[in-house]
Write a protein that holds these residues in place. Structure first.
Motif, PDB file in Angstrom:
ATOM      1  N   ALA A 108       0.832  -1.020   0.012  1.00 28.59           N
ATOM      2  CA  ALA A 108      -0.202  -0.014   0.011  1.00 28.59           C
ATOM      3  C   ALA A 108       1.014   1.419  -0.053  1.00 28.59           C
ATOM      4  N   SER A 109       0.447   2.240  -0.712  1.00 24.18           N
ATOM      5  CA  SER A 109       1.286   3.466  -0.737  1.00 24.18           C
ATOM      6  C   SER A 109       0.456   4.341   0.225  1.00 24.18           C
ATOM      7  N   LYS A 110      -0.800   4.035   0.810  1.00 23.19           N
ATOM      8  CA  LYS A 110      -1.471   5.223   1.543  1.00 23.19           C
ATOM      9  C   LYS A 110      -2.068   4.300   2.677  1.00 23.19           C
ATOM     10  N   ASP A 111      -1.797   4.920   3.986  1.00 20.04           N
ATOM     11  CA  ASP A 111      -2.297   3.868   5.119  1.00 20.04           C
ATOM     12  C   ASP A 111      -3.961   4.091   5.189  1.00 20.04           C
ATOM     13  N   ARG A 112      -4.609   2.916   5.120  1.00 17.52           N
ATOM     14  CA  ARG A 112      -6.192   3.014   5.310  1.00 17.52           C
ATOM     15  C   ARG A 112      -6.251   2.086   6.311  1.00 17.52           C
ATOM     16  N   ARG A 113      -7.459   2.213   7.078  1.00 19.73           N
ATOM     17  CA  ARG A 113      -7.966   1.339   8.084  1.00 19.73           C
ATOM     18  C   ARG A 113      -7.975  -0.184   7.478  1.00 19.73           C
ATOM     19  N   ILE A 114      -8.582  -0.173   6.400  1.00 23.65           N
ATOM     20  CA  ILE A 114      -8.516  -1.633   5.917  1.00 23.65           C
ATOM     21  C   ILE A 114      -7.817  -1.245   4.220  1.00 23.65           C
ATOM     22  N   GLN A 115      -7.053  -2.195   3.976  1.00 23.39           N
ATOM     23  CA  GLN A 115      -6.193  -2.089   2.751  1.00 23.39           C
ATOM     24  C   GLN A 115      -6.925  -3.081   1.520  1.00 23.39           C
ATOM     25  N   ASN A 123      -7.258 -21.552  -3.580  1.00 24.91           N
ATOM     26  CA  ASN A 123      -6.567 -22.449  -2.761  1.00 24.91           C
ATOM     27  C   ASN A 123      -4.908 -22.461  -3.128  1.00 24.91           C
ATOM     28  N   ILE A 124      -4.385 -21.021  -3.025  1.00 25.90           N
ATOM     29  CA  ILE A 124      -3.175 -20.723  -3.327  1.00 25.90           C
ATOM     30  C   ILE A 124      -2.588 -19.892  -2.191  1.00 25.90           C
ATOM     31  N   THR A 125      -1.289 -19.976  -1.617  1.00 28.99           N
ATOM     32  CA  THR A 125      -0.877 -19.380  -0.754  1.00 28.99           C
ATOM     33  C   THR A 125      -1.022 -17.704  -0.715  1.00 28.99           C
ATOM     34  N   TYR A 126      -1.480 -17.356   0.462  1.00 31.29           N
ATOM     35  CA  TYR A 126      -1.448 -15.779  -0.049  1.00 31.29           C
ATOM     36  C   TYR A 126      -0.241 -15.211   1.071  1.00 31.29           C
ATOM     37  N   ASP A 127       0.648 -14.475   0.622  1.00 29.13           N
ATOM     38  CA  ASP A 127       1.638 -13.914   1.303  1.00 29.13           C
ATOM     39  C   ASP A 127       1.931 -12.227   1.294  1.00 29.13           C
ATOM     40  N   PRO A 128       1.088 -11.648   2.385  1.00 32.42           N
ATOM     41  CA  PRO A 128       1.372 -10.210   2.190  1.00 32.42           C
ATOM     42  C   PRO A 128       2.600  -9.661   2.628  1.00 32.42           C
ATOM     43  N   SER A 129       3.679 -10.527   3.368  1.00 34.22           N
ATOM     44  CA  SER A 129       4.622 -10.202   3.944  1.00 34.22           C
ATOM     45  C   SER A 129       5.969 -10.239   2.770  1.00 34.22           C
ATOM     46  N   TYR A 130       5.768 -10.886   1.602  1.00 34.99           N
ATOM     47  CA  TYR A 130       6.800 -11.143   0.757  1.00 34.99           C
ATOM     48  C   TYR A 130       7.260  -9.857   0.231  1.00 34.99           C
ATOM     49  N   LEU A 131       6.420  -8.930  -0.524  1.00 36.49           N
ATOM     50  CA  LEU A 131       6.975  -7.936  -1.013  1.00 36.49           C
ATOM     51  C   LEU A 131       6.955  -6.696   0.206  1.00 36.49           C
ATOM     52  N   VAL A 132       8.275  -6.106   0.502  1.00 32.48           N
ATOM     53  CA  VAL A 132       8.245  -5.292   1.874  1.00 32.48           C
ATOM     54  C   VAL A 132       8.697  -3.689   0.996  1.00 32.48           C
ATOM     55  N   LYS A 133       8.122  -2.769   1.270  1.00 33.08           N
ATOM     56  CA  LYS A 133       8.336  -1.512   0.822  1.00 33.08           C
ATOM     57  C   LYS A 133       9.347  -1.206   1.818  1.00 33.08           C
ATOM     58  N   VAL A 134      10.796  -0.650   1.650  1.00 32.65           N
ATOM     59  CA  VAL A 134      11.722  -0.195   2.276  1.00 32.65           C
ATOM     60  C   VAL A 134      12.197   1.028   2.120  1.00 32.65           C
ATOM     61  N   LYS A 135      11.434   1.807   1.160  1.00 33.43           N
ATOM     62  CA  LYS A 135      11.732   3.356   0.832  1.00 33.43           C
ATOM     63  C   LYS A 135      10.241   4.111   0.694  1.00 33.43           C
ATOM     64  N   ASN A 136      10.161   5.037   1.679  1.00 35.98           N
ATOM     65  CA  ASN A 136       8.991   5.832   1.392  1.00 35.98           C
ATOM     66  C   ASN A 136       8.941   6.630  -0.141  1.00 35.98           C
ATOM     67  N   ALA A 193       6.129   9.050  -2.449  1.00 34.12           N
ATOM     68  CA  ALA A 193       5.050   9.761  -2.712  1.00 34.12           C
ATOM     69  C   ALA A 193       3.998   9.027  -3.122  1.00 34.12           C
ATOM     70  N   GLU A 194       2.753   9.411  -2.995  1.00 33.77           N
ATOM     71  CA  GLU A 194       1.683   8.602  -3.927  1.00 33.77           C
ATOM     72  C   GLU A 194       1.769   9.044  -5.492  1.00 33.77           C
ATOM     73  N   LEU A 195       1.819   7.791  -6.204  1.00 34.83           N
ATOM     74  CA  LEU A 195       2.310   8.075  -7.528  1.00 34.83           C
ATOM     75  C   LEU A 195       1.193   8.942  -8.454  1.00 34.83           C
ATOM     76  N   LYS A 196       0.027   8.766  -7.960  1.00 37.42           N
ATOM     77  CA  LYS A 196      -1.001   9.195  -8.794  1.00 37.42           C
ATOM     78  C   LYS A 196      -0.810  10.754  -9.214  1.00 37.42           C
ATOM     79  N   SER A 197      -0.212  11.388  -8.392  1.00 40.69           N
ATOM     80  CA  SER A 197       0.050  12.786  -8.475  1.00 40.69           C
ATOM     81  C   SER A 197       1.245  13.044  -9.275  1.00 40.69           C
ATOM     82  N   ILE A 198       2.094  12.089  -9.754  1.00 37.99           N
ATOM     83  CA  ILE A 198       3.196  12.474 -10.642  1.00 37.99           C
ATOM     84  C   ILE A 198       3.036  12.033 -11.902  1.00 37.99           C
TER      85      ILE A 198
END
Length: 187
Positions: free
Chosen positions: A80-87, A101-114, A116-121
């Motif tokens: 996620a690029s923006k914090d929301r109560r529910i993503q 029936n496939i593994t769900y892995d929300p921890s695999y892709l880690v954002k390590v650099k803040n 800006a929201e890209l929609k404004s660029i």
């Protein structure tokens, strides 16, 4: 109707256009006509209406038509690029994974650099530069096939950076991408 989306991934698809028409109003805002999926996504993200089951069913229905689905080792959401109560993308990806029936892995892709929201660029080069090195993965899916789930495809900058990271650092065999919608213009 689905659309092929191009990038550095093996194959990618958007289930529909986000909007089918936009008219600029005198005050500079836009009156948009949304596709059915685009409308549900807009109402979910910006008006807190629950359209998750509908959107999950649309992705599941589509992915069941793809031969590669049976070979996918994990489904991962775009960070996620923006914090929301529910993503919404996380919830949708998780439910799609459960139904397929496939593994769900929300921890695999880690954002390590803040970033800006890209929609404004507007500049694709500026978006790519901002995203360079923004994500990290490990090798848990080395030589595997991974499906990335996102809500909206615009320029592909984020998905290209994620895919590059998964190939170069994660050593995955193939990356596939599915998004709920895509914009009519890719800037």
């Amino acid at each position: 109707m689905s659309y092929t989306i191009d990038g550095n991934w093996k194959a990618g698809w958007a289930l529909d256009l986000h909007t089918t028409n936009s008219v600029m109003l005198p005050d500079g805002s836009f009156e948009n006509t949304y596709s059915t999926i685009g409308h549900a996504l807009n109402r979910l993200k910006y008006h807190s209406e629950d359209h998750i089951d509908f959107l999950v069913n649309e992705i599941v229905r589509f992915m069941r038509t793809r031969i590669v689905t049976q070979y996918i080792s994990a489904i991962v959401p775009v960070p996620a690029s923006k914090d929301r109560r529910i993503q919404p993308v996380y919830v949708i990806a998780e439910r799609v994974a459960k139904v397929l029936n496939i593994t769900y892995d929300p921890s695999y892709l880690v954002k390590v650099k803040n970033t800006a929201e890209l929609k404004s660029i507007e500049s694709p080069q500026e978006r790519s530069a901002l995203l360079n090195g923004a994500f990290h993965v490990d090798a848990r899916y080395k030589n595997k096939k991974i499906l990335i789930v996102d809500d909206l495809f615009r320029s592909g900058s984020t998905l290209n950076e994620l895919t590059k990271t998964m190939y170069n650092i994660g050593l995955v065999n193939d990356v596939y991408v599915v998004t709920l919608t895509k914009t009519r213009v890719h800037r």
